[in-house]
Design a protein around this motif. Structure first.
Motif, PDB file in Angstrom:
ATOM      1  N   VAL A 310      44.168 -20.046  34.066  1.00  0.00           N
ATOM      2  CA  VAL A 310      44.804 -20.522  34.949  1.00  0.00           C
ATOM      3  C   VAL A 310      44.814 -22.115  34.545  1.00  0.00           C
ATOM      4  CG1 VAL A 310      45.462 -21.096  37.233  1.00  0.00           C
ATOM      5  CG2 VAL A 310      44.910 -18.873  36.751  1.00  0.00           C
ATOM      6  N   LEU A 311      43.527 -22.721  34.598  1.00  0.00           N
ATOM      7  CA  LEU A 311      43.375 -24.293  34.361  1.00  0.00           C
ATOM      8  C   LEU A 311      43.658 -24.369  33.031  1.00  0.00           C
ATOM      9  CD1 LEU A 311      40.197 -24.802  36.640  1.00  0.00           C
ATOM     10  CD2 LEU A 311      42.529 -25.168  37.163  1.00  0.00           C
ATOM     11  N   VAL A 312      43.176 -23.755  31.885  1.00  0.00           N
ATOM     12  CA  VAL A 312      43.287 -24.320  30.443  1.00  0.00           C
ATOM     13  C   VAL A 312      44.528 -23.860  29.953  1.00  0.00           C
ATOM     14  CG1 VAL A 312      42.049 -24.463  28.331  1.00  0.00           C
ATOM     15  CG2 VAL A 312      40.805 -24.393  30.458  1.00  0.00           C
ATOM     16  N   GLY A 313      44.823 -22.497  30.111  1.00  0.00           N
ATOM     17  CA  GLY A 313      46.238 -22.242  29.463  1.00  0.00           C
ATOM     18  C   GLY A 313      47.220 -22.799  29.524  1.00  0.00           C
ATOM     19  N   PRO A 314      47.673 -23.384  30.741  1.00  0.00           N
ATOM     20  CA  PRO A 314      49.050 -24.175  30.867  1.00  0.00           C
ATOM     21  C   PRO A 314      48.871 -25.390  29.953  1.00  0.00           C
ATOM     22  CG  PRO A 314      48.515 -23.623  32.983  1.00  0.00           C
ATOM     23  CD  PRO A 314      47.471 -23.033  32.141  1.00  0.00           C
ATOM     24  N   ALA A 315      47.648 -26.147  30.091  1.00  0.00           N
ATOM     25  CA  ALA A 315      47.657 -27.297  29.257  1.00  0.00           C
ATOM     26  C   ALA A 315      47.399 -27.237  27.909  1.00  0.00           C
ATOM     27  CB  ALA A 315      46.059 -27.992  29.307  1.00  0.00           C
ATOM     28  N   LEU A 316      47.227 -26.030  27.413  1.00  0.00           N
ATOM     29  CA  LEU A 316      47.179 -25.604  25.826  1.00  0.00           C
ATOM     30  C   LEU A 316      48.542 -25.374  25.419  1.00  0.00           C
ATOM     31  CD1 LEU A 316      44.049 -23.249  25.275  1.00  0.00           C
ATOM     32  CD2 LEU A 316      44.180 -25.872  24.153  1.00  0.00           C
ATOM     33  N   VAL A 317      49.316 -24.671  26.255  1.00  0.00           N
ATOM     34  CA  VAL A 317      50.737 -24.427  25.969  1.00  0.00           C
ATOM     35  C   VAL A 317      51.592 -25.617  26.199  1.00  0.00           C
ATOM     36  CG1 VAL A 317      52.901 -23.115  26.840  1.00  0.00           C
ATOM     37  CG2 VAL A 317      50.658 -21.876  26.949  1.00  0.00           C
ATOM     38  N   LEU A 318      51.424 -26.516  26.796  1.00  0.00           N
ATOM     39  CA  LEU A 318      51.970 -27.776  26.908  1.00  0.00           C
ATOM     40  C   LEU A 318      51.644 -28.465  25.607  1.00  0.00           C
ATOM     41  CD1 LEU A 318      53.706 -29.795  28.090  1.00  0.00           C
ATOM     42  CD2 LEU A 318      51.650 -30.755  29.425  1.00  0.00           C
ATOM     43  N   LEU A 319      50.330 -28.557  25.171  1.00  0.00           N
ATOM     44  CA  LEU A 319      49.857 -29.204  23.806  1.00  0.00           C
ATOM     45  C   LEU A 319      50.753 -28.704  22.850  1.00  0.00           C
ATOM     46  CD1 LEU A 319      48.047 -31.220  22.408  1.00  0.00           C
ATOM     47  CD2 LEU A 319      46.229 -29.350  22.322  1.00  0.00           C
ATOM     48  N   TYR A 320      50.627 -27.455  22.599  1.00  0.00           N
ATOM     49  CA  TYR A 320      51.294 -26.947  21.459  1.00  0.00           C
ATOM     50  C   TYR A 320      52.969 -27.001  21.554  1.00  0.00           C
ATOM     51  CZ  TYR A 320      46.903 -24.112  20.853  1.00  0.00           C
ATOM     52  OH  TYR A 320      45.716 -23.657  20.387  1.00  0.00           O
ATOM     53  N   ARG A 321      53.343 -27.110  22.639  1.00  0.00           N
ATOM     54  CA  ARG A 321      54.898 -27.268  22.907  1.00  0.00           C
ATOM     55  C   ARG A 321      55.369 -28.853  22.210  1.00  0.00           C
ATOM     56  NH1 ARG A 321      59.669 -25.285  21.972  1.00  0.00           N
ATOM     57  NH2 ARG A 321      61.170 -26.006  23.306  1.00  0.00           N
ATOM     58  N   LEU A 322      54.472 -29.670  22.786  1.00  0.00           N
ATOM     59  CA  LEU A 322      54.647 -31.037  22.575  1.00  0.00           C
ATOM     60  C   LEU A 322      54.500 -31.392  20.940  1.00  0.00           C
ATOM     61  CD1 LEU A 322      52.937 -32.877  25.436  1.00  0.00           C
ATOM     62  CD2 LEU A 322      55.429 -32.798  25.244  1.00  0.00           C
ATOM     63  N   ASP A 323      53.387 -30.789  20.424  1.00  0.00           N
ATOM     64  CA  ASP A 323      53.222 -30.788  19.156  1.00  0.00           C
ATOM     65  C   ASP A 323      54.318 -30.171  18.377  1.00  0.00           C
ATOM     66  OD1 ASP A 323      51.761 -31.349  16.496  1.00  0.00           O
ATOM     67  OD2 ASP A 323      51.328 -29.261  16.420  1.00  0.00           O
ATOM     68  N   THR A 324      54.855 -29.050  18.384  1.00  0.00           N
ATOM     69  CA  THR A 324      55.722 -28.344  17.896  1.00  0.00           C
ATOM     70  C   THR A 324      57.081 -29.073  17.879  1.00  0.00           C
ATOM     71  OG1 THR A 324      55.191 -26.179  18.641  1.00  0.00           O
ATOM     72  CG2 THR A 324      57.358 -26.379  17.821  1.00  0.00           C
ATOM     73  N   LEU A 325      57.525 -30.028  19.101  1.00  0.00           N
ATOM     74  CA  LEU A 325      58.440 -30.711  19.236  1.00  0.00           C
ATOM     75  C   LEU A 325      58.327 -32.210  18.490  1.00  0.00           C
ATOM     76  CD1 LEU A 325      59.506 -30.148  23.047  1.00  0.00           C
ATOM     77  CD2 LEU A 325      60.641 -29.287  21.020  1.00  0.00           C
ATOM     78  N   GLY A 326      57.293 -32.590  18.098  1.00  0.00           N
ATOM     79  CA  GLY A 326      57.043 -33.684  17.401  1.00  0.00           C
ATOM     80  C   GLY A 326      56.767 -34.890  18.262  1.00  0.00           C
ATOM     81  N   GLU A 327      56.471 -34.683  19.533  1.00  0.00           N
ATOM     82  CA  GLU A 327      56.373 -35.763  20.670  1.00  0.00           C
ATOM     83  C   GLU A 327      55.078 -36.332  20.493  1.00  0.00           C
ATOM     84  OE1 GLU A 327      58.739 -36.524  22.510  1.00  0.00           O
ATOM     85  OE2 GLU A 327      60.193 -35.222  21.781  1.00  0.00           O
ATOM     86  N   LEU A 328      54.081 -35.768  19.720  1.00  0.00           N
ATOM     87  CA  LEU A 328      52.604 -36.245  19.858  1.00  0.00           C
ATOM     88  C   LEU A 328      52.284 -37.485  18.789  1.00  0.00           C
ATOM     89  CD1 LEU A 328      50.560 -33.175  20.786  1.00  0.00           C
ATOM     90  CD2 LEU A 328      51.452 -34.842  22.209  1.00  0.00           C
ATOM     91  N   GLU A 329      52.711 -37.255  17.631  1.00  0.00           N
ATOM     92  CA  GLU A 329      52.141 -38.189  16.663  1.00  0.00           C
ATOM     93  C   GLU A 329      53.379 -37.997  15.529  1.00  0.00           C
ATOM     94  OE1 GLU A 329      48.662 -39.451  13.565  1.00  0.00           O
ATOM     95  OE2 GLU A 329      48.609 -37.661  14.861  1.00  0.00           O
ATOM     96  N   PRO A 330      54.743 -38.522  15.760  1.00  0.00           N
ATOM     97  CA  PRO A 330      55.804 -38.489  14.810  1.00  0.00           C
ATOM     98  C   PRO A 330      55.438 -39.045  13.527  1.00  0.00           C
ATOM     99  CG  PRO A 330      56.306 -39.819  16.500  1.00  0.00           C
ATOM    100  CD  PRO A 330      54.903 -39.285  16.992  1.00  0.00           C
ATOM    101  N   LEU A 331      55.886 -38.732  12.175  1.00  0.00           N
ATOM    102  CA  LEU A 331      55.715 -39.313  11.096  1.00  0.00           C
ATOM    103  C   LEU A 331      56.693 -40.825  10.976  1.00  0.00           C
ATOM    104  CD1 LEU A 331      55.647 -36.454   8.422  1.00  0.00           C
ATOM    105  CD2 LEU A 331      53.544 -38.108   9.387  1.00  0.00           C
ATOM    106  N   THR A 332      56.235 -41.679  10.266  1.00  0.00           N
ATOM    107  CA  THR A 332      57.120 -42.859  10.118  1.00  0.00           C
ATOM    108  C   THR A 332      57.814 -42.595   8.908  1.00  0.00           C
ATOM    109  OG1 THR A 332      55.356 -44.169   9.141  1.00  0.00           O
ATOM    110  CG2 THR A 332      55.801 -44.230  11.448  1.00  0.00           C
ATOM    111  N   ASP A 333      58.800 -43.441   8.512  1.00  0.00           N
ATOM    112  CA  ASP A 333      59.303 -43.399   7.219  1.00  0.00           C
ATOM    113  C   ASP A 333      58.500 -43.710   5.916  1.00  0.00           C
ATOM    114  OD1 ASP A 333      61.829 -42.983   8.327  1.00  0.00           O
ATOM    115  OD2 ASP A 333      62.430 -45.005   8.201  1.00  0.00           O
ATOM    116  N   ALA A 334      57.467 -44.483   6.263  1.00  0.00           N
ATOM    117  CA  ALA A 334      56.180 -44.915   5.536  1.00  0.00           C
ATOM    118  C   ALA A 334      55.326 -43.523   5.220  1.00  0.00           C
ATOM    119  CB  ALA A 334      55.469 -45.909   5.792  1.00  0.00           C
ATOM    120  N   ASP A 335      55.058 -42.830   6.246  1.00  0.00           N
ATOM    121  CA  ASP A 335      54.344 -41.662   6.056  1.00  0.00           C
ATOM    122  C   ASP A 335      55.245 -40.498   5.274  1.00  0.00           C
ATOM    123  OD1 ASP A 335      52.145 -43.002   7.609  1.00  0.00           O
ATOM    124  OD2 ASP A 335      53.391 -41.898   9.354  1.00  0.00           O
ATOM    125  N   THR A 336      56.344 -40.517   5.395  1.00  0.00           N
ATOM    126  CA  THR A 336      57.145 -39.441   4.704  1.00  0.00           C
ATOM    127  C   THR A 336      57.336 -39.658   3.168  1.00  0.00           C
ATOM    128  OG1 THR A 336      59.100 -40.473   5.654  1.00  0.00           O
ATOM    129  CG2 THR A 336      58.345 -38.465   6.837  1.00  0.00           C
TER     130      THR A 336
END
Length: 346
Positions: A310-336
């Motif tokens: 109950v406590l950790v599950g939603p946080a992990l789901v949110l983390l994976y979702r944000l990562d999938t959407l590219g909200e956590l650490e998007p690549l810059t043009d220099a990176d790509t």
């Protein structure tokens, strides 16, 4: 209660096989990316794709160990006594892998980055192999209460093939996820790069699975019978269907559902193994009921497990979702473009 906790353990192993396995697969492709210049773009993508979630994925491994030593202490003792060497090697791989991944990115000198990168990549190969070898030894009935440590417990045919299947499966997952990440970051050349590797890894999984059929029949008869009948067979068929669906989507360059179908194929395979071992924790010597801890311990473990979910599950789901959407650490043009950093040639 013991049966329920045992299934929670299987689900935790499936979660680690999928979440942590994706990271191991990325490390596998890091190892095969080539020299510093040729593999620069692929490694940039691997670093950015893994960075937000690689530590969180190891939560599942911790969860597995806690359930084992709390809920099934007899099994835990038997496994760690008989399998201490491969488990120790897997633990060393985990430490070196984390250190290599964490230190190579901020390091400026090319020579040092190569050392850290090699530690990360090689450990990503060895750790899933040894963890898979342990599961293979258990499935083959090489571990029982009182079994002393020996090479036969984890270097038998079933263990070796399970270890190789673990590597191939994680390589498949890693390539599928990296293919989607490359598409999300508009790195079109890397989409095809990892698409071909995902297809190659799936072919390796199929070949190893076909080789494992006669080996499992002779070396792990109880698990073989569980996988060729009842719920175990049903889950294996569903896993094969999901794997083929992933391949079809990759061939058609339709990447929207590939993450889900590839994860389902691996998770269903782990679930099939769980059904195949019933009613044993250690085939064919220790049942779930015999391995279970005291009744009050199992009751409290169930309560704590529900609270953790109950406590950790939603946080992990949110983390994976944000990562999938590219909200956590998007690549810059220099990176790509895999831009150089000061000190690259030192």
């Amino acid at each position: 209660m013991a049966e329920v906790i045992a299934w929670v353990l299987v689900l935790a192993i499936a979660a680690y096989a999928c979440a942590g396995g994706t990271d191991y697969g990325a490390g596998f492709w890091d190892l095969l990316a080539g020299d510093a210049e040729r593999g620069k773009r692929a490694r940039w993508l691997i670093d950015h794709a893994m960075a937000p979630v690689w530590e969180a994925n190891n939560v599942w491994l911790i969860f597995v160990f806690i359930i084992m030593w709390t809920g099934f202490p007899t099994m835990f003792q038997a496994v760690f006594e008989a399998m201490w060497l491969p488990l120790a090697l897997a633990a060393v791989g985990l430490v070196l892998r984390g250190a290599g991944f964490a230190l190579r990115k901020p390091t400026r000198r090319l020579a040092q980055r190569r050392v850290y990168g090699a530690a990360f990549a090689i450990s990503s190969l060895l750790t899933p192999f040894f963890l898979g070898a342990v599961l293979g030894g258990i499935a083959a009935g090489r571990v029982a209460v009182g079994t002393t440590a020996s090479a036969d417990a984890w270097a038998n045919p079933t263990s070796v093939l399970t270890g190789l299947l673990a590597i191939a499966s994680t390589a498949f997952l890693g390539a599928v996820f990296l293919c989607s990440d490359a598409r999300r970051f508009d790195a079109d050349d890397l989409v095809d790069y990892f698409r071909l590797r995902a297809l190659s890894a799936f072919a390796a999984v199929v070949v190893l699975a076909l080789i494992a059929l006669p080996v499992t029949h002779d070396d792990a008869r109880h698990v073989w019978e569980g996988l060729t009948g009842g719920p175990g067979l049903l889950l294996i068929v569903l896993a094969a269907f999901c794997g083929l669906a992933t391949v079809l989507l990759l061939v058609r360059r339709s990447y929207g559902w590939t993450r889900y179908t590839s994860v389902a194929s691996v998770a269903l395979t782990v679930g099939a193994w769980g059904f195949a071992q019933r009613p044993y924790m250690l085939p064919t010597s220790l049942t779930v009921a015999e391995a279970a801890g005291a009744t009050h311990t199992m009751r409290w473990l169930a309560i704590v497990t529900v609270i953790a979910i109950v406590l950790v599950g939603p946080a992990l789901v949110l983390l994976y979702r944000l990562d999938t959407l590219g909200e956590l650490e998007p690549l810059t043009d220099a990176d790509t473009r895999a831009a150089g950093t000061p000190g690259d040639n030192l």
